[in-house]
Design a protein around this motif. Structure first.
Motif, PDB file in Angstrom:
ATOM      1  N   MET A   1     -37.151 -33.540  50.322  1.00 44.22           N
ATOM      2  CA  MET A   1     -37.582 -32.567  51.321  1.00 44.22           C
ATOM      3  C   MET A   1     -36.420 -32.172  52.221  1.00 44.22           C
ATOM      4  O   MET A   1     -35.502 -32.971  52.463  1.00 44.22           O
TER       5      MET A   1
ATOM      6  N   SER B   1     -39.744 -25.769  51.469  1.00 40.90           N
ATOM      7  CA  SER B   1     -39.543 -27.049  52.153  1.00 40.90           C
ATOM      8  C   SER B   1     -38.826 -28.073  51.294  1.00 40.90           C
ATOM      9  O   SER B   1     -38.484 -29.156  51.781  1.00 40.90           O
ATOM     10  N   VAL B   2     -38.596 -27.750  50.038  1.00 46.47           N
ATOM     11  CA  VAL B   2     -37.962 -28.678  49.108  1.00 46.47           C
ATOM     12  C   VAL B   2     -36.506 -28.277  48.878  1.00 46.47           C
ATOM     13  O   VAL B   2     -36.173 -27.096  48.808  1.00 46.47           O
TER      14      VAL B   2
ATOM     15  N   GLN C   1     -44.453 -24.549  51.230  1.00 42.28           N
ATOM     16  CA  GLN C   1     -44.258 -25.648  50.288  1.00 42.28           C
ATOM     17  C   GLN C   1     -43.036 -25.402  49.401  1.00 42.28           C
ATOM     18  O   GLN C   1     -42.228 -26.304  49.162  1.00 42.28           O
ATOM     19  N   ARG C   2     -42.888 -24.172  48.956  1.00 43.21           N
ATOM     20  CA  ARG C   2     -41.773 -23.843  48.070  1.00 43.21           C
ATOM     21  C   ARG C   2     -40.439 -23.961  48.792  1.00 43.21           C
ATOM     22  O   ARG C   2     -39.452 -24.450  48.218  1.00 43.21           O
TER      23      ARG C   2
ATOM     24  N   VAL D   1     -38.475 -30.924  57.479  1.00 43.40           N
ATOM     25  CA  VAL D   1     -39.758 -31.499  57.070  1.00 43.40           C
ATOM     26  C   VAL D   1     -39.799 -32.980  57.437  1.00 43.40           C
ATOM     27  O   VAL D   1     -40.788 -33.473  57.986  1.00 43.40           O
TER      28      VAL D   1
ATOM     29  N   MET E   1     -48.769 -20.827  53.143  1.00 47.14           N
ATOM     30  CA  MET E   1     -48.673 -22.231  52.756  1.00 47.14           C
ATOM     31  C   MET E   1     -47.901 -22.407  51.445  1.00 47.14           C
ATOM     32  O   MET E   1     -47.115 -23.350  51.294  1.00 47.14           O
ATOM     33  N   MET E   2     -48.084 -21.474  50.522  1.00 47.04           N
ATOM     34  CA  MET E   2     -47.334 -21.545  49.269  1.00 47.04           C
ATOM     35  C   MET E   2     -45.846 -21.365  49.516  1.00 47.04           C
ATOM     36  O   MET E   2     -45.010 -22.083  48.951  1.00 47.04           O
TER      37      MET E   2
END
Length: 289
Positions: free
Chosen positions: A131, A93-94, A90-91, A135, A86-87
């Motif tokens: 994003m 996906s931006v 998130q990292r 995403v 998950m980390m």
């Protein structure tokens, strides 16, 4: 055009986050396949998933549950039980340096996508534009599904693994899967998102693909995917390369212990699909009906 399959719809349905067509008879219609032979002491299983489906269409029967009960390990495209996943997601996906891509949409698409996001989530491209396109498309797809309750096979299998206390492993990393889109021009991805929001064609294709999935017709699914000129251009990075890279990992898993392998159903059919690649390696792959 009607047959121009949306690249991002494919990603949401059959990748988690094929294109020599091989003729297969009706006896090959199945989402669940048994892996045996080639010196294996016990059989393993291969299952084709769809990553977004309405809860009332979620397909789970005694065949699948029995195969799961015989397995000592579950292999998914990505190991979602890994706390680092998950980390990483998130990292990755931006956009780099939090760059906002809202102005890279065609003006008409920008207005439509912004309005859709605001109506659905309360925020538009001013906030969501940082994003990556996959995403944004994922968020849009969840709201465009013709139901309120959406199910996913990966989370079901993870729940079963936790209940039975069996390990889950991944065939690839989050970085490698998300990295696929870094190889595709962002303009093409944004055009797909814009077209998805501004016409009904994408949802018609989604409905047809869900129907084929429920009929367990992996060859039909493959042909629908293969009809896209855009997808053919990137077939190597989407399927072929990944399928090939999975085979040695799958071999190691099934040699060690009975394993239930669940991947997007678009990876199963064709001469470059997982079923044929495993057969080429010497395994017997049979449909379970």
């Amino acid at each position: 055009m009607k047959n121009q399959f949306r690249l991002l719809i494919y990603f949401q349905l059959f990748l988690f986050l094929p294109f020599f067509l091989c003729a297969q008879g009706s006896e090959e219609k199945s989402l669940l396949w048994k892996i045996s032979g080639n010196g294996l002491e016990k059989e393993s299983y291969l299952f084709g998933t769809i990553h977004l489906i309405c809860e009332d269409q979620f397909k789970m029967d005694e065949r699948i549950l029995k195969a799961l009960s015989k397995s000592k390990k579950i292999a998914l495209e990505i190991d979602l039980t890994d706390p680092n996943v998950m980390m990483d997601m998130q990292r990755l996906s931006v956009n780099k340096d939090f760059a906002n891509i809202k102005d890279e949409f065609d003006p008409e698409h920008q207005i439509a996508v912004d309005a859709f996001l605001k109506e659905s989530f309360g925020v538009g491209l001013e906030q969501m534009g940082i994003m990556k396109p996959f995403v944004i498309s994922s968020m849009i797809m969840t709201k465009m599904m013709p139901c309120e309750q959406i199910s996913g096979y990966e989370m079901f299998f993870i729940q079963k693994a936790q209940e039975e206390k069996i390990p889950v492993v991944g065939l690839e990393t989050v970085a490698s899967q998300i990295g696929i889109f870094d190889q595709i021009p962002i303009k093409e991805q944004l055009d797909d998102i814009g077209k998805l929001v501004t016409n009904n064609e994408g949802m018609e294709e989604l409905t047809a693909m869900v129907k084929a999935y429920l009929e367990e017709d992996i060859e039909q699914l493959y042909q629908m995917i293969a009809s896209s000129e855009l997808f053919k251009e990137y077939k190597g990075i989407f399927l072929d390369d990944r399928n090939k890279s999975w085979i040695p990992i799958i071999e190691d898993l099934v040699k060690e212990q009975p394993t239930f392998i669940a991947v997007g159903s678009g990876h199963l059919a064709s001469e470059t699909g997982v079923i044929q690649l495993l057969r080429n390696t010497g395994y017997t792959i049979e449909p379970i009906k």
